[in-house]
Design a protein around this motif. Structure first.
Motif, mmCIF file in Angstrom:
data_model
loop_
_atom_site.group_PDB
_atom_site.id
_atom_site.type_symbol
_atom_site.label_atom_id
_atom_site.label_comp_id
_atom_site.label_asym_id
_atom_site.label_seq_id
_atom_site.Cartn_x
_atom_site.Cartn_y
_atom_site.Cartn_z
ATOM 1 N N LEU A 70 4.643 -46.226 37.949
ATOM 2 C CA LEU A 70 4.804 -44.949 37.228
ATOM 3 C C LEU A 70 3.527 -44.110 37.271
ATOM 4 O O LEU A 70 3.141 -43.474 36.295
ATOM 5 N N LEU A 71 2.888 -44.082 38.420
ATOM 6 C CA LEU A 71 1.611 -43.374 38.561
ATOM 7 C C LEU A 71 1.716 -42.091 39.378
ATOM 8 O O LEU A 71 0.899 -41.179 39.197
ATOM 9 N N LEU A 72 2.674 -42.024 40.277
ATOM 10 C CA LEU A 72 2.751 -40.870 41.164
ATOM 11 C C LEU A 72 2.964 -39.584 40.379
ATOM 12 O O LEU A 72 3.857 -39.497 39.537
ATOM 13 N N ASP A 73 2.120 -38.595 40.646
ATOM 14 C CA ASP A 73 2.161 -37.274 40.014
ATOM 15 C C ASP A 73 1.785 -37.285 38.536
ATOM 16 O O ASP A 73 2.039 -36.312 37.824
ATOM 17 N N ALA A 74 1.201 -38.389 38.077
ATOM 18 C CA ALA A 74 0.772 -38.439 36.679
ATOM 19 C C ALA A 74 -0.491 -37.607 36.485
ATOM 20 O O ALA A 74 -1.268 -37.374 37.416
ATOM 21 N N GLU A 75 -0.698 -37.155 35.264
ATOM 22 C CA GLU A 75 -1.923 -36.452 34.926
ATOM 23 C C GLU A 75 -3.123 -37.402 35.015
ATOM 24 O O GLU A 75 -2.978 -38.627 34.933
ATOM 25 N N LYS A 76 -4.315 -36.850 35.152
ATOM 26 C CA LYS A 76 -5.522 -37.674 35.163
ATOM 27 C C LYS A 76 -5.669 -38.409 33.829
ATOM 28 O O LYS A 76 -5.244 -37.913 32.792
ATOM 29 N N GLU A 77 -6.281 -39.582 33.896
ATOM 30 C CA GLU A 77 -6.527 -40.358 32.686
ATOM 31 C C GLU A 77 -7.987 -40.777 32.645
ATOM 32 O O GLU A 77 -8.580 -41.155 33.658
ATOM 33 N N GLU A 78 -8.543 -40.713 31.459
ATOM 34 C CA GLU A 78 -9.985 -40.861 31.279
ATOM 35 C C GLU A 78 -10.511 -42.185 31.820
ATOM 36 O O GLU A 78 -11.573 -42.235 32.455
ATOM 37 N N ALA A 79 -9.806 -43.275 31.583
ATOM 38 C CA ALA A 79 -10.295 -44.590 31.992
ATOM 39 C C ALA A 79 -10.497 -44.663 33.503
ATOM 40 O O ALA A 79 -11.462 -45.278 33.985
ATOM 41 N N PHE A 80 -9.602 -44.043 34.256
ATOM 42 C CA PHE A 80 -9.712 -44.065 35.717
ATOM 43 C C PHE A 80 -10.784 -43.086 36.201
ATOM 44 O O PHE A 80 -11.517 -43.372 37.158
ATOM 45 N N ASP A 81 -10.873 -41.932 35.551
ATOM 46 C CA ASP A 81 -11.896 -40.955 35.937
ATOM 47 C C ASP A 81 -13.301 -41.498 35.712
ATOM 48 O O ASP A 81 -14.232 -41.183 36.468
ATOM 49 N N LYS A 82 -13.480 -42.325 34.675
ATOM 50 C CA LYS A 82 -14.792 -42.921 34.425
ATOM 51 C C LYS A 82 -15.229 -43.795 35.596
ATOM 52 O O LYS A 82 -16.417 -43.822 35.958
ATOM 53 N N LEU A 83 -14.279 -44.504 36.194
ATOM 54 C CA LEU A 83 -14.606 -45.353 37.339
ATOM 55 C C LEU A 83 -15.064 -44.530 38.533
ATOM 56 O O LEU A 83 -16.067 -44.862 39.192
#
Length: 698
Positions: A70-83
């Motif tokens: 359930l990731l395709l076309d999802a909005e950005k998420e902070e935990a992943f952006d931190k990486l």
């Protein structure tokens, strides 16, 4: 298929079933690929000596696994952006990405430093397409202009003009490489990466994958709440009342019932009190619904039903509701509804499941009004849903059969998830209601389109009862289109889901098993059809009792299957049980035809066994009942009298044979049908004196 999710390439989200996705893998995208327009878009466009072999089955399972996250076309998420932000600093590069490799595109779930906040590209130009296939498990490209795989890529010659790239695959617990964690920049890096840096890049990929797994588990928990069965039943009751109002040309009342069903489901999904029906209202609906759950809707009960439902919405009852307007059920029409097992929205159709079943299409004006009301609901719902996504969804036009549904995912914000689920539920339910309109207007292609769009909309929650309803409805539609194998596949999907949702013994499962057995019989699989019919019979007897008409219906189907297999004792046992129930429960105006049908098959079984006297007795009773139902001079009566004449010859009753043949000939002559039944000259009739062939089926 609905409108393509992305302009950059095909997406796994554009396909509902595994078979559809596999077919897509075998086909070529309408978007031409660099150098070879005949190559599927998931095949590497340039040779790569370090790449593993690509296979359809391997890519199919990889894409199905990717879809489940359930990731395709999802909005950005902070935990992943931190990486990715941290990786840019650690590796000293301007850009770091978490890239998901879709069917024909790559989607950036996180894209720190990407110019213009780019979220996707074509898969054909994606460096990461090579990374997920690399035998070494990691790719480091010191200078893209010196690497034959990438030197001609538009990402190198144009746009970002990348010169350095390093990527490690995102390996799921299932063992599939879903995408990459990569770092890149516009300057070459002659020294490449040290072994320590390569391991660090792999560690980042592993951290990202761990977050993806955790996110999927959280989403599944949020999507797996068990609905209140009482509330869900009310949604089913109102839906079924709605389709009956639609069938009676009471479109406004039908739409109001559909709306109440929607509000109830919104309560189930969103924990809001706004759509929760009162206990008193539930009881009112149940009483009205009971008018047609008894298996028969008479003219009087239909009028009470229409007026009763309209009174609930303070609508003036129409004095002409008893007239047979287009779409009005005839007196005595069966309505075998199956809403008592918590999956609302199934097409309430005659269980006999006959192709070419006569329908009474809605008048053109009523159909347009109904579709405009539903289309307006889709337009407003799509507009609201689009606000929760980064991309917008297209609204439906008043004349289209369904909307173009946005397949994007919500953020992980609990409020956004809840709002998105409720909107998805509302839109899918609206599409289901549109499917009902198209179904009763015999527009099966449009109805299937709405079902597929609703399934695509609900792909985030494939364990929802709404999804089960879609599989069932598509099975019905496929059958009416003559696509019986597809109908079986969709019935199997429904059975799999409904057993998980309801347990093994619900009335809806019995209905589906009965239909499955009938289809297998019709395609000639006489051995496989017995098991589902026996299972359906067992459930129906348990739920309704030994003497219910639905039990008789399944017994009749079993009799036909056993008779076709020439297992005559089993066939006669099933037929006689069916006959006993029919005589006990059927109204007078229907008993003559249903009993006559059963008697005809009993006669055939006795005849095939050589029991001519028993067969003759049964056929004579069938003839009398057929005359009662069709009239004394109907062609079907002539057919049975001809069989009786033949049997009389076999029993040595010449005078009775002549009388039966004469009656048959006179009826056929009156009806303008060919006649050649003179007992003294008819070679076929004469030959029957010394043969034990079975009588022709009536």
């Amino acid at each position: 298929m609905a409108t393509q999710t992305s302009a950059f390439g095909r997406s796994v989200q554009d396909y509902i079933t595994e078979d559809e996705l596999k077919e897509a893998l075998l086909s070529v995208s309408s978007r031409n690929l660099p150098g070879d327009s005949k190559t599927p878009d998931w095949i590497l466009p340039v040779p790569d000596p370090e790449a593993e072999e690509q296979t359809v089955e391997g890519e199919l399972q990889r894409l199905l696994t990717l879809k489940s996250y359930l990731l395709l076309d999802a909005e950005k998420e902070e935990a992943f952006d931190k990486l990715t932000e941290e990786a840019c600093k650690v590796f000293g590069v301007p850009t770091s990405l978490i890239s998901l490799i879709d069917l024909g595109r790559q989607f950036f779930f996180s894209n720190t430093g990407c110019p213009g906040d780019v979220r996707e590209t074509s898969r054909a130009v994606a460096f990461c397409s090579h990374t997920i296939l690399n035998k070494k498990g990691i790719i480091v490209v010191n200078d893209t202009k010196k690497d034959e795989r990438f030197m001609n890529s538009p990402l190198v010659t144009d746009g970002p003009r990348l010169r350095f790239y390093a990527g490690a695959p995102l390996i799921s617990p299932e063992g599939y490489k879903l995408g990459t964690f990569c770092v890149e920049g516009p300057e070459p890096r002659p020294q490449g990466l040290t072994e320590e840096e390569k391991q660090k890049l792999k560690d980042y990929a592993a951290q990202a994958m761990a977050l993806m797994v955790e996110r999927r588990n959280v989403m599944r928990q949020k999507l797996s709440r068990s609905p209140d069965p009482v509330v869900l039943r009310h949604a089913g009751v109102t839906t079924n009342l709605g389709v009956h109002m639609l069938y009676a040309n009471e479109c406004l009342t039908a739409m109001k019932l559909f709306q109440e069903s929607l509000q109830t489901l919104m309560y189930v999904e969103g924990d809001s009190q706004s759509g929760l029906p009162s206990k008193e209202r539930q009881e009112q609906m149940e009483k009205l619904h009971a008018l047609f759950t008894t298996g028969m809707l008479t003219e009087q009960s239909r009028q009470v039903l229409v007026e009763g439902v309209k009174s609930l919405y303070h609508l003036v009852a129409d004095d002409n509701v008893t007239k047979h307007l287009p779409g009005t059920p005839k007196p005595g029409m069966k309505h075998d509804s199956c809403i008592d097992s918590s999956i609302p929205g199934l097409f309430p159709q005659d269980s006999k499941f006959k192709s070419g079943h006569t329908r009474y299409p809605l008048s053109f004006g009523d159909l347009v009004d109904a579709l405009e009301m539903l289309s307006d609901a889709l337009t407003r719902g799509n507009a609201a849903l689009a606000k929760l996504y980064a991309t917008s969804s297209q609204s439906v036009s008043p004349n289209s059969s369904s909307s173009s549904i946005c397949s994007d995912e919500p953020t992980d914000n609990p409020n956004d998830i809840s709002r998105t689920l409720r909107l998805r539920k509302k839109l899918s339910r609206t599409l289901l209601n549109m499917g009902h309109v198209h179904f009763y207007n015999c527009n099966y292609d449009a109805a299937i389109t709405t079902c597929k769009d609703a399934l695509r909309l609900m792909h985030t929650n494939m364990d929802d009862p709404e999804v089960a309803a879609m599989w069932y409805n598509m099975a019905v539609l496929d059958f009416h289109k003559g696509e019986k194998m597809d109908s079986l596949k969709h019935l199997d999907k429904f059975l799999e889901m409904s057993r998980l949702l309801q347990g093994p013994g619900s009335t809806q499962i019995a209905e589906a098993l009965h239909r499955r057995g009938q289809i297998l019989y019709e395609i000639g699989d006489l051995y496989q059809c017995i098991k589902p019919l026996n299972e359906a019979l067992s459930i129906r007897r348990q739920k309704y009792g030994e003497d219910h008409p639905l039990a008789a219906e399944t017994l009749f189907a079993l009799g036909k299957a056993y008779l076709a297999r020439e297992e005559f004792e089993f066939a006669l046992n099933a037929y006689y049980q069916c006959l006993a129930i029919q005589r006990k429960t059927s109204p007078d105006e229907e008993i003559s035809f249903d009993v006559a049908q059963t008697l005809l098959d009993i006669g055939r079984a006795h005849h095939a066994q050589g029991n001519f006297k028993e067969a003759l007795t049964v056929y004579r009773e069938a003839s009398q009942l057929t005359k009662r139902f069709f009239g004394e001079r109907h062609a079907f009566v002539a057919r049975i009298e001809n069989i009786i004449g033949t049997l009389c010859l076999e029993c040595g009753q010449v005078e009775a044979s002549v009388a039966a043949f004469k009656e048959a000939a006179e009826i056929r002559q009156e009806q303008g049908l060919p006649v050649n039944m003179n007992v003294t000259t008819d070679e076929f009739a004469s030959s029957r004196r010394n043969t034990n062939d079975i009588a022709p089926p009536a």
